[in-house]
Write a protein that holds these residues in place. Structure first.
Motif, short mmCIF file in Angstrom:
data_model
loop_
_atom_site.label_atom_id
_atom_site.label_comp_id
_atom_site.label_asym_id
_atom_site.label_seq_id
_atom_site.Cartn_x
_atom_site.Cartn_y
_atom_site.Cartn_z
N MET A 78 -45.44 -11.37 0.04
CA MET A 78 -44.49 -10.27 0.04
C MET A 78 -44.55 -9.55 1.38
O MET A 78 -45.63 -9.40 1.96
CB MET A 78 -44.82 -9.29 -1.10
N ILE A 79 -43.41 -9.14 1.88
CA ILE A 79 -43.35 -8.30 3.07
C ILE A 79 -43.29 -6.85 2.61
O ILE A 79 -42.39 -6.46 1.85
CB ILE A 79 -42.10 -8.62 3.94
N ASP A 80 -44.25 -6.03 3.05
CA ASP A 80 -44.29 -4.65 2.56
C ASP A 80 -43.36 -3.76 3.36
O ASP A 80 -42.63 -4.21 4.26
CB ASP A 80 -45.73 -4.11 2.58
N ALA A 81 -43.36 -2.47 3.04
CA ALA A 81 -42.44 -1.51 3.66
C ALA A 81 -42.68 -1.36 5.15
O ALA A 81 -41.78 -0.92 5.89
CB ALA A 81 -42.57 -0.15 2.98
N HIS A 82 -43.86 -1.74 5.64
CA HIS A 82 -44.18 -1.63 7.06
C HIS A 82 -43.95 -2.95 7.80
O HIS A 82 -44.27 -3.05 8.99
CB HIS A 82 -45.63 -1.19 7.22
N GLY A 83 -43.44 -3.96 7.10
CA GLY A 83 -43.13 -5.23 7.74
C GLY A 83 -44.29 -6.21 7.79
O GLY A 83 -44.18 -7.26 8.40
N GLN A 85 -46.94 -8.94 6.16
CA GLN A 85 -46.97 -9.91 5.07
C GLN A 85 -48.26 -9.78 4.27
O GLN A 85 -49.33 -9.58 4.83
CB GLN A 85 -46.86 -11.34 5.60
N LYS A 86 -48.14 -9.91 2.96
CA LYS A 86 -49.29 -9.82 2.07
C LYS A 86 -49.30 -11.02 1.13
O LYS A 86 -48.30 -11.29 0.46
CB LYS A 86 -49.23 -8.51 1.26
N THR A 87 -50.40 -11.75 1.08
CA THR A 87 -50.55 -12.86 0.14
C THR A 87 -50.95 -12.29 -1.21
O THR A 87 -51.92 -11.54 -1.32
CB THR A 87 -51.61 -13.86 0.62
N LEU A 88 -50.20 -12.66 -2.25
CA LEU A 88 -50.46 -12.13 -3.58
C LEU A 88 -51.16 -13.12 -4.50
O LEU A 88 -51.97 -12.73 -5.34
CB LEU A 88 -49.13 -11.71 -4.24
N GLN A 89 -50.84 -14.42 -4.35
CA GLN A 89 -51.35 -15.38 -5.30
C GLN A 89 -51.13 -16.80 -4.79
O GLN A 89 -50.19 -17.07 -4.04
CB GLN A 89 -50.61 -15.21 -6.64
N PHE A 90 -52.01 -17.71 -5.21
CA PHE A 90 -51.79 -19.14 -5.04
C PHE A 90 -51.48 -19.71 -6.42
O PHE A 90 -52.18 -19.42 -7.39
CB PHE A 90 -53.02 -19.83 -4.44
N MET A 91 -50.44 -20.51 -6.51
CA MET A 91 -50.01 -21.08 -7.79
C MET A 91 -50.27 -22.58 -7.77
O MET A 91 -49.93 -23.27 -6.81
CB MET A 91 -48.54 -20.79 -8.04
N PRO A 109 -38.90 -10.53 -5.74
CA PRO A 109 -39.73 -9.58 -4.99
C PRO A 109 -40.67 -10.26 -4.01
O PRO A 109 -41.32 -9.60 -3.21
CB PRO A 109 -40.52 -8.88 -6.11
N THR A 110 -40.77 -11.60 -4.09
CA THR A 110 -41.71 -12.34 -3.26
C THR A 110 -41.07 -13.61 -2.71
O THR A 110 -40.01 -14.04 -3.16
CB THR A 110 -42.95 -12.75 -4.08
N THR A 111 -41.75 -14.18 -1.72
CA THR A 111 -41.41 -15.52 -1.20
C THR A 111 -42.42 -16.51 -1.75
O THR A 111 -43.61 -16.20 -1.85
CB THR A 111 -41.45 -15.52 0.34
N LEU A 112 -41.93 -17.70 -2.11
CA LEU A 112 -42.80 -18.73 -2.65
C LEU A 112 -42.69 -19.95 -1.75
O LEU A 112 -41.62 -20.54 -1.60
CB LEU A 112 -42.37 -19.08 -4.08
N ARG A 113 -43.82 -20.33 -1.12
CA ARG A 113 -43.82 -21.40 -0.12
C ARG A 113 -44.92 -22.42 -0.44
O ARG A 113 -46.02 -22.06 -0.87
CB ARG A 113 -44.03 -20.81 1.27
N ALA A 114 -44.63 -23.70 -0.23
CA ALA A 114 -45.61 -24.76 -0.47
C ALA A 114 -46.62 -24.82 0.67
O ALA A 114 -46.24 -24.86 1.84
CB ALA A 114 -44.89 -26.10 -0.61
N THR A 115 -47.91 -24.84 0.33
CA THR A 115 -48.96 -24.99 1.34
C THR A 115 -49.34 -26.45 1.53
O THR A 115 -49.98 -26.80 2.51
CB THR A 115 -50.21 -24.19 0.96
N VAL A 116 -48.97 -27.29 0.57
CA VAL A 116 -49.07 -28.75 0.65
C VAL A 116 -47.82 -29.29 -0.03
O VAL A 116 -47.09 -28.53 -0.68
CB VAL A 116 -50.34 -29.29 -0.06
N ALA A 117 -47.54 -30.57 0.11
CA ALA A 117 -46.41 -31.16 -0.61
C ALA A 117 -46.62 -30.89 -2.11
O ALA A 117 -47.66 -31.23 -2.67
CB ALA A 117 -46.31 -32.65 -0.34
N THR A 118 -45.63 -30.27 -2.74
CA THR A 118 -45.79 -29.77 -4.10
C THR A 118 -44.69 -30.29 -5.01
O THR A 118 -43.51 -30.17 -4.69
CB THR A 118 -45.80 -28.23 -4.11
#
Length: 247
Positions: A78-83, A85-91, A109-118
């Motif tokens: 998530m990008i907070d009000a100050h710009g 980035q904050k990591t919230l969770q690994f799924m 409310p969040t961005t979801l990005r693959a850290t490996v081929a998923t």
């Protein structure tokens, strides 16, 4: 996103083989569903492989799909009000993504990005809503998942305001161990996580994480590498967390 929605809309091929379908009966989304109901839900979805570094959706997107992880790993940020980035969770395998915003009808409310081929099993919002009418237990399961996700965030907020940084870091590392494929008893246990990501997850600074990890490295509790941590002594780490099991 449009390409993915197009793939989900197509029909005519199996979403999963029978072995994978049966194994998914143990995941929270499919708990309590018999083989027939499970088959209905899975057949309505479509498999999609998200390449490493690609996003399933971005913060602010309109909620159009819901997905469960078959294999791989997604990082929720998530990008907070100050710009910042904050990591919230690994799924990981069996985790459900996108339920709260889709049924709450608010932007992602969040961005979801693959850290490996998923590999994912995805449904459009309309299709999944229809499935919950056909399979009521599915709706009950989704409600339980969203409730547990909310509880996790509340616990994390409590820890950030009431516990010291070292204990928070230890708890986060233990959670990652227990949420992974390993049962935590086979050591050493390797985690793919950077110090910056660990700092964001534990609500502290990169300096504090680096200092703490270096100390644990000298104590032979874990070994730090570039973009990864190897847990050598989970029992001692649990002692530092102040609990034999992290929340």
């Amino acid at each position: 996103m449009r390409q993915l929605l197009g793939e989900i809309a197509r029909s005519g091929r199996r979403a999963m083989d029978r072995e994978t379908c049966n194994s998914f009966g143990q995941t929270p989304l499919f708990a309590g569903l018999d083989e027939g109901a499970r088959g209905i839900v899975i057949e309505a979805g479509r498999k999609h492989v998200l390449d490493c570094g690609c996003s399933l959706w971005q913060q602010g997107d309109v909620p159009a799909i819901i997905a469960v992880v078959i294999d791989g790993q997604l990082k929720k940020t998530m990008i907070d009000a100050h710009g910042a980035q904050k990591t919230l969770q690994f799924m990981r395998r069996g985790d459900l993504a996108g339920a709260a915003s889709m049924f709450g009808n608010f932007s992602r409310p969040t961005t979801l990005r693959a850290t490996v081929a998923t590999e994912l099993l995805c449904w459009s919002a309309d299709r999944f809503s229809g499935l919950m009418h056909v399979v009521p237990q599915l709706a009950i399961n989704v409600l339980g998942i969203v409730g547990r996700q909310t509880d996790h965030l509340l616990r994390r907020l409590h820890e950030a305001t009431s516990e010291n940084a070292d204990r928070r870091i230890a708890r986060i590392v233990l959670r990652l161990v227990r949420e992974g494929d390993t049962d935590g008893e086979c050591v050493p246990i390797e985690l793919r996580i950077s110090r910056q990501e660990l700092a964001e997850l534990s609500d502290t600074t990169l300096f504090t994480v680096s200092r703490t990890v270096s100390a644990w490295n000298r104590m032979l509790i874990l070994k730090a590498g570039r973009g990864r941590l190897t847990v050598i002594d989970p029992a001692r780490l649990a002692g530092l967390a102040g609990d034999v099991r992290a929340h």
